[in-house]
Design a protein around this motif. Structure first.
Motif, PDB file in Angstrom:
ATOM      1  N   ASP A  46      27.600  50.239  27.318  1.00 37.50           N
ATOM      2  CA  ASP A  46      27.641  49.422  28.793  1.00 37.50           C
ATOM      3  C   ASP A  46      27.315  47.748  28.588  1.00 37.50           C
ATOM      4  O   ASP A  46      26.384  48.006  27.765  1.00 37.50           O
ATOM      5  CB  ASP A  46      26.607  49.966  29.961  1.00 37.50           C
ATOM      6  N   VAL A  47      28.181  47.049  29.327  1.00 33.51           N
ATOM      7  CA  VAL A  47      28.280  45.106  29.421  1.00 33.51           C
ATOM      8  C   VAL A  47      27.741  45.664  31.295  1.00 33.51           C
ATOM      9  O   VAL A  47      29.098  45.081  31.546  1.00 33.51           O
ATOM     10  CB  VAL A  47      29.486  45.284  28.943  1.00 33.51           C
ATOM     11  N   SER A  48      26.884  44.780  31.284  1.00 39.36           N
ATOM     12  CA  SER A  48      26.366  44.004  32.416  1.00 39.36           C
ATOM     13  C   SER A  48      26.505  42.948  32.745  1.00 39.36           C
ATOM     14  O   SER A  48      25.885  42.111  31.980  1.00 39.36           O
ATOM     15  CB  SER A  48      25.078  44.706  33.245  1.00 39.36           C
ATOM     16  N   LEU A  49      27.380  42.179  34.223  1.00 41.05           N
ATOM     17  CA  LEU A  49      28.397  40.993  33.896  1.00 41.05           C
ATOM     18  C   LEU A  49      27.212  40.750  35.204  1.00 41.05           C
ATOM     19  O   LEU A  49      27.414  41.758  36.496  1.00 41.05           O
ATOM     20  CB  LEU A  49      29.476  40.650  33.805  1.00 41.05           C
ATOM     21  N   PRO A  50      26.855  39.226  35.087  1.00 39.81           N
ATOM     22  CA  PRO A  50      26.567  38.900  36.569  1.00 39.81           C
ATOM     23  C   PRO A  50      27.293  38.379  37.827  1.00 39.81           C
ATOM     24  O   PRO A  50      28.433  39.438  37.797  1.00 39.81           O
ATOM     25  CB  PRO A  50      25.954  36.981  36.556  1.00 39.81           C
ATOM     26  N   ASP A  51      27.065  39.165  38.823  1.00 42.78           N
ATOM     27  CA  ASP A  51      28.202  39.282  40.241  1.00 42.78           C
ATOM     28  C   ASP A  51      29.253  38.227  40.198  1.00 42.78           C
ATOM     29  O   ASP A  51      30.138  38.648  40.665  1.00 42.78           O
ATOM     30  CB  ASP A  51      27.429  39.577  41.754  1.00 42.78           C
ATOM     31  N   THR A  52      28.302  37.196  40.243  1.00 46.12           N
ATOM     32  CA  THR A  52      29.668  36.119  40.145  1.00 46.12           C
ATOM     33  C   THR A  52      30.777  36.191  39.192  1.00 46.12           C
ATOM     34  O   THR A  52      31.832  35.804  39.559  1.00 46.12           O
ATOM     35  CB  THR A  52      29.111  34.695  39.651  1.00 46.12           C
ATOM     36  N   MET A  53      30.378  36.054  38.023  1.00 49.27           N
ATOM     37  CA  MET A  53      31.961  36.500  36.572  1.00 49.27           C
ATOM     38  C   MET A  53      32.629  37.373  37.092  1.00 49.27           C
ATOM     39  O   MET A  53      33.348  37.471  37.361  1.00 49.27           O
ATOM     40  CB  MET A  53      30.817  37.090  35.812  1.00 49.27           C
ATOM     41  N   LYS A  54      31.513  39.051  37.860  1.00 52.65           N
ATOM     42  CA  LYS A  54      32.716  39.881  38.364  1.00 52.65           C
ATOM     43  C   LYS A  54      33.352  39.682  39.256  1.00 52.65           C
ATOM     44  O   LYS A  54      34.885  39.572  39.217  1.00 52.65           O
ATOM     45  CB  LYS A  54      31.624  41.201  39.180  1.00 52.65           C
ATOM     46  N   ARG A  55      32.864  38.499  40.507  1.00 53.29           N
ATOM     47  CA  ARG A  55      34.383  38.259  40.791  1.00 53.29           C
ATOM     48  C   ARG A  55      35.138  37.379  40.431  1.00 53.29           C
ATOM     49  O   ARG A  55      36.824  37.306  41.434  1.00 53.29           O
ATOM     50  CB  ARG A  55      33.011  37.507  42.482  1.00 53.29           C
ATOM     51  N   SER A  56      34.368  36.188  40.248  1.00 54.72           N
ATOM     52  CA  SER A  56      35.932  35.776  38.522  1.00 54.72           C
ATOM     53  C   SER A  56      36.988  35.974  38.737  1.00 54.72           C
ATOM     54  O   SER A  56      38.055  36.181  38.521  1.00 54.72           O
ATOM     55  CB  SER A  56      35.035  34.498  38.528  1.00 54.72           C
ATOM     56  N   MET A  57      36.171  37.355  38.008  1.00 55.17           N
ATOM     57  CA  MET A  57      37.170  38.036  37.219  1.00 55.17           C
ATOM     58  C   MET A  57      37.890  38.731  37.936  1.00 55.17           C
ATOM     59  O   MET A  57      39.582  38.757  38.081  1.00 55.17           O
ATOM     60  CB  MET A  57      36.466  38.873  35.868  1.00 55.17           C
ATOM     61  N   ALA A  58      37.401  39.622  39.118  1.00 51.93           N
ATOM     62  CA  ALA A  58      38.793  39.939  39.817  1.00 51.93           C
ATOM     63  C   ALA A  58      39.584  39.069  40.503  1.00 51.93           C
ATOM     64  O   ALA A  58      40.656  39.254  40.477  1.00 51.93           O
ATOM     65  CB  ALA A  58      37.802  40.291  41.146  1.00 51.93           C
ATOM     66  N   ARG A  59      39.168  38.201  40.826  1.00 53.64           N
ATOM     67  CA  ARG A  59      40.616  36.778  41.519  1.00 53.64           C
ATOM     68  C   ARG A  59      41.403  36.706  40.481  1.00 53.64           C
ATOM     69  O   ARG A  59      41.737  36.252  40.606  1.00 53.64           O
ATOM     70  CB  ARG A  59      39.267  35.576  42.147  1.00 53.64           C
ATOM     71  N   GLN A  60      40.406  36.142  39.258  1.00 54.37           N
ATOM     72  CA  GLN A  60      41.937  35.780  38.377  1.00 54.37           C
ATOM     73  C   GLN A  60      42.323  37.149  37.857  1.00 54.37           C
ATOM     74  O   GLN A  60      43.448  36.784  38.110  1.00 54.37           O
ATOM     75  CB  GLN A  60      40.373  36.080  36.503  1.00 54.37           C
ATOM     76  N   ALA A  61      42.517  38.474  38.340  1.00 48.87           N
ATOM     77  CA  ALA A  61      43.506  39.813  38.088  1.00 48.87           C
ATOM     78  C   ALA A  61      43.760  39.566  38.553  1.00 48.87           C
ATOM     79  O   ALA A  61      45.135  40.436  38.830  1.00 48.87           O
ATOM     80  CB  ALA A  61      42.589  40.659  38.002  1.00 48.87           C
ATOM     81  N   GLU A  62      43.592  39.704  40.239  1.00 49.08           N
ATOM     82  CA  GLU A  62      44.297  39.489  41.084  1.00 49.08           C
ATOM     83  C   GLU A  62      45.585  38.553  41.043  1.00 49.08           C
ATOM     84  O   GLU A  62      46.562  38.026  41.847  1.00 49.08           O
ATOM     85  CB  GLU A  62      43.595  39.236  42.550  1.00 49.08           C
ATOM     86  N   ALA A  63      45.039  37.405  40.646  1.00 50.91           N
ATOM     87  CA  ALA A  63      46.323  36.004  40.567  1.00 50.91           C
ATOM     88  C   ALA A  63      47.584  36.677  39.862  1.00 50.91           C
ATOM     89  O   ALA A  63      48.073  35.983  39.594  1.00 50.91           O
ATOM     90  CB  ALA A  63      45.332  35.012  40.724  1.00 50.91           C
ATOM     91  N   ASP A  64      47.060  37.438  38.588  1.00 52.52           N
ATOM     92  CA  ASP A  64      47.761  37.022  37.444  1.00 52.52           C
ATOM     93  C   ASP A  64      48.540  38.438  37.565  1.00 52.52           C
ATOM     94  O   ASP A  64      49.968  38.510  37.581  1.00 52.52           O
ATOM     95  CB  ASP A  64      47.200  38.055  36.203  1.00 52.52           C
ATOM     96  N   ARG A  65      48.050  39.555  39.005  1.00 54.37           N
ATOM     97  CA  ARG A  65      49.327  40.446  39.096  1.00 54.37           C
ATOM     98  C   ARG A  65      49.955  40.336  40.004  1.00 54.37           C
ATOM     99  O   ARG A  65      51.672  40.497  40.301  1.00 54.37           O
ATOM    100  CB  ARG A  65      48.616  41.471  39.392  1.00 54.37           C
ATOM    101  N   GLU A  66      49.829  38.727  40.544  1.00 56.59           N
ATOM    102  CA  GLU A  66      50.250  38.353  41.893  1.00 56.59           C
ATOM    103  C   GLU A  66      51.272  37.381  41.493  1.00 56.59           C
ATOM    104  O   GLU A  66      52.649  37.524  41.642  1.00 56.59           O
ATOM    105  CB  GLU A  66      49.624  37.487  43.033  1.00 56.59           C
ATOM    106  N   ARG A  67      51.083  36.871  40.453  1.00 55.73           N
ATOM    107  CA  ARG A  67      52.525  35.964  39.362  1.00 55.73           C
ATOM    108  C   ARG A  67      53.386  37.015  38.740  1.00 55.73           C
ATOM    109  O   ARG A  67      54.510  36.261  38.794  1.00 55.73           O
ATOM    110  CB  ARG A  67      51.580  35.189  38.328  1.00 55.73           C
ATOM    111  N   ARG A  68      52.649  38.223  38.137  1.00 59.29           N
ATOM    112  CA  ARG A  68      53.963  39.196  37.456  1.00 59.29           C
ATOM    113  C   ARG A  68      54.811  39.765  38.370  1.00 59.29           C
ATOM    114  O   ARG A  68      55.888  39.813  38.521  1.00 59.29           O
ATOM    115  CB  ARG A  68      53.077  40.262  37.204  1.00 59.29           C
ATOM    116  N   ALA A  69      54.069  39.689  39.947  1.00 62.78           N
ATOM    117  CA  ALA A  69      54.620  40.638  41.174  1.00 62.78           C
ATOM    118  C   ALA A  69      56.113  39.706  41.523  1.00 62.78           C
ATOM    119  O   ALA A  69      57.171  39.715  41.869  1.00 62.78           O
ATOM    120  CB  ALA A  69      54.250  41.030  42.264  1.00 62.78           C
ATOM    121  N   ARG A  70      55.678  38.726  41.763  1.00 61.06           N
ATOM    122  CA  ARG A  70      56.648  37.106  41.998  1.00 61.06           C
ATOM    123  C   ARG A  70      57.433  37.068  40.858  1.00 61.06           C
ATOM    124  O   ARG A  70      58.729  36.944  41.346  1.00 61.06           O
ATOM    125  CB  ARG A  70      55.877  35.710  42.388  1.00 61.06           C
TER     126      ARG A  70
END
Length: 311
Positions: free
Chosen positions: A165-189
């Motif tokens: 297992d690889v444990s990440l800080p909560d701030t890094m998890k939120r940043s990665m979630a926002r990045q993934a969401e932005a990437d999915r939105e870009r691909r949808a557009r």
């Protein structure tokens, strides 16, 4: 005399049983026996089964040859791209040389555990976060090689190493979630824009085909009316083709251009008086309103049609 012989035989038998009991050793199938005689390694490694040693002189130490599963405690470190992570792993190893595992290292289990922790910290510092999350096979191989190199001298071989297992800080998890969401939105557009582009090309081809065959537009209009009527609606919306409005508009423009021409050809009564008795004006040919200007019947038809469409 006979009693003495019997007593001696019993004593000898008892001594033999005691000796056999103290000298007998049983080695299990998954074990090997390492014998030390007066502190020195003596002979070969004892095989599984019944074995005898010299009491008070020899000492046997059994070594387990089964694969050992050892969890590596979670290690916290900073990756090469400056991200703090906690990584834990598990090591699978076994003893292949019992004599070396007993002689060359004090406690081979503890030695393998410490080497695994040190190697895991080193791997964390040399790797990036993306490698820890997605490229674990390569890291597992590198970690296995780092642990196996010194373990060979201890008579131990590393079977495999797995990062659990690889444990990440909560701030890094939120940043990665926002990045993934932005990437999915870009691909949808991008997909939506590509679909619109393809649809526009098909509509353009359909428009060209209908322009070459005017009856196709009428058929399409009838299909639309049938589709609306099939829903059992009480109100039927009948679309009017744009070409009809353009045709009426062109007629209006042509009528507006003819009106000035007729006005130029008309006779100015101030400069050239007209004898009404000789050349009467035919009011049946040109309708005149109360203001004295000719009435454009085409414009009236367009206005009435637009008023009907608005209603």
């Amino acid at each position: 005399m006979v009693e003495e012989l019997i007593g001696a035989a019993v004593a000898a038998g008892t001594a033999g049983l005691v000796y056999l009991a103290t000298a007998a050793r049983v080695v299990k199938q998954y074990e090997r026996g390492v014998v030390f005689r007066l502190g020195r390694l003596h002979g070969e490694v004892r095989r599984p089964g019944f074995n005898l040693i010299v009491p008070a002189v020899d000492r046997m130490r059994k070594v387990n040859l089964q694969i050992v599963t050892m969890p590596v405690p979670a290690q916290e470190g900073i990756t090469r791209d400056n991200v703090t992570v906690r990584v834990d792993a598990v090591v699978y190893f076994k003893v292949v040389d019992p004599a070396a595992a007993v002689v060359n290292v004090e406690d081979y289990r503890f030695a393998v555990s410490q080497m695994a922790q040190t190697s895991l910290r080193s791997i964390i510092g040399k790797s990036e976060l993306d490698d820890l999350l997605s490229n674990r096979e390569k890291l597992n191989q590198g970690l296995e090689l780092m642990i196996d190199s010194p373990a060979v001298e201890w008579g131990v071989t590393i079977d495999r190493v797995e990062i659990k297992d690889v444990s990440l800080p909560d701030t890094m998890k939120r940043s990665m979630a926002r990045q993934a969401e932005a990437d999915r939105e870009r691909r949808a557009r991008v997909i939506n824009a590509d679909a619109e582009y393809q649809a526009s090309k098909k509509l353009s081809q359909a428009a060209q085909q209908m322009a070459d065959t005017p009856s196709a537009l009428q058929l399409r209009l009838l299909q639309t009316v049938m589709a609306v009527a099939a829903e059992k609606n009480s109100t039927l919306v009948l679309p009017i083709p744009v070409e009809l409005l353009r045709f009426l508009e062109r007629g209006h423009q042509e009528g507006g251009q003819q009106a000035p021409a007729q006005a130029e050809r008309s006779v100015d009564t101030t400069e050239r008086p007209v004898d009404t008795t000789e050349r009467p004006v035919d009011t049946t040919e040109h309708a005149v309103d109360t203001t004295g200007h000719p009435v454009d019947t085409t414009q009236q038809a367009i206005d009435e049609l637009r008023h009907a469409v608005e209603q």
